[in-house]
Design a protein around this motif. Structure first.
Motif, short mmCIF file in Angstrom:
data_model
loop_
_atom_site.label_atom_id
_atom_site.label_comp_id
_atom_site.label_asym_id
_atom_site.label_seq_id
_atom_site.Cartn_x
_atom_site.Cartn_y
_atom_site.Cartn_z
N ASP A 141 0.84 -1.21 0.00
CA ASP A 141 0.00 0.00 0.00
C ASP A 141 0.87 1.25 0.00
OD1 ASP A 141 -2.28 -1.56 0.02
OD2 ASP A 141 -2.70 -1.26 2.17
N ALA A 142 1.91 1.26 0.81
CA ALA A 142 2.79 2.43 0.90
C ALA A 142 3.53 2.67 -0.42
CB ALA A 142 3.77 2.26 2.06
N TYR A 143 3.98 1.59 -1.04
CA TYR A 143 4.65 1.74 -2.35
C TYR A 143 3.69 2.29 -3.39
CZ TYR A 143 8.91 -0.80 -0.98
OH TYR A 143 10.10 -1.19 -0.39
N ARG A 144 2.41 1.81 -3.37
CA ARG A 144 1.42 2.34 -4.32
C ARG A 144 1.15 3.81 -4.07
NH1 ARG A 144 -0.83 -2.74 -4.03
NH2 ARG A 144 -2.14 -2.26 -2.26
N GLU A 145 1.00 4.19 -2.81
CA GLU A 145 0.75 5.60 -2.47
C GLU A 145 1.91 6.47 -2.92
OE1 GLU A 145 -0.21 6.14 1.67
OE2 GLU A 145 -1.76 4.60 1.59
N ALA A 146 3.13 6.01 -2.73
CA ALA A 146 4.31 6.78 -3.15
C ALA A 146 4.36 6.92 -4.66
CB ALA A 146 5.58 6.11 -2.64
N ALA A 147 3.97 5.87 -5.37
CA ALA A 147 3.98 5.92 -6.84
C ALA A 147 2.91 6.88 -7.37
CB ALA A 147 3.75 4.52 -7.40
N ASN A 148 1.82 7.03 -6.63
CA ASN A 148 0.73 7.89 -7.07
C ASN A 148 0.86 9.31 -6.56
OD1 ASN A 148 -0.54 5.80 -8.45
ND2 ASN A 148 -1.68 5.14 -6.65
N ALA A 149 1.86 9.58 -5.75
CA ALA A 149 2.02 10.93 -5.17
C ALA A 149 2.62 11.90 -6.15
CB ALA A 149 2.90 10.85 -3.91
#
Length: 149
Positions: A141-149
């Motif tokens: 989840d954190a990696y996805r959030e970082a990629a979408n930031a």
């Protein structure tokens, strides 16, 4: 997500005193095994290893987990810090089997076969994968959030 059985949870909680006494020896032995893989070793701060800070931190985290395995909500802030650190250092799902393969034998190496029986190691294996699944999902989840930031 995998769960540890009630019997495994009881065993993990019962081994908390041994972890309190021998936790740093266990994590030091675990890191020695883990760092046989140069790629994994490169992910770690050598100064924190050499000073003993990282083995002490991990030993404290494992002890807290053993004591709270039946009350995981108590570990929320610690899990969040661990997830953040893992994302910062590039830990991925494929690293978790390597840690398990280093941690479980380290428990037996330090505690001996009389304490770290096959049943104890099986219980810790269940407990490890229960926590690993939680961490892996949160890290993804954190990696996805970082990629979408």
């Amino acid at each position: 997500m995998r769960n540890a059985s009630p019997a495994s949870i009881d065993i993990v909680k019962a081994t908390a005193p041994a972890l309190e006494k021998h936790g740093v020896a266990i994590t030091t032995a675990m890191y020695a095994r883990l760092f046989e893989n140069a790629e994994v070793a490169a992910m770690f701060d050598r100064a924190a290893q050499d000073s003993g800070e990282q083995p002490r931190r991990l030993a404290a985290a494992i002890l807290a987990y053993a004591r709270n395995i039946d009350r995981l909500g108590n570990l929320g802030p610690a899990v969040q810090r661990m997830v953040a650190r893992h994302v910062e250092t590039g830990v991925k799902a494929e690293h978790y089997p390597l840690v398990a393969a280093a941690l479980l034998p380290a428990i037996r190496d330090v505690l001996g076969e009389d304490i770290a029986t096959d049943a104890v190691l099986a219980a810790w294996g269940e407990a490890y994968w229960m926590l690993a699944d939680i961490l892996i999902a949160a890290e993804q989840d954190a990696y996805r959030e970082a990629a979408n930031a």
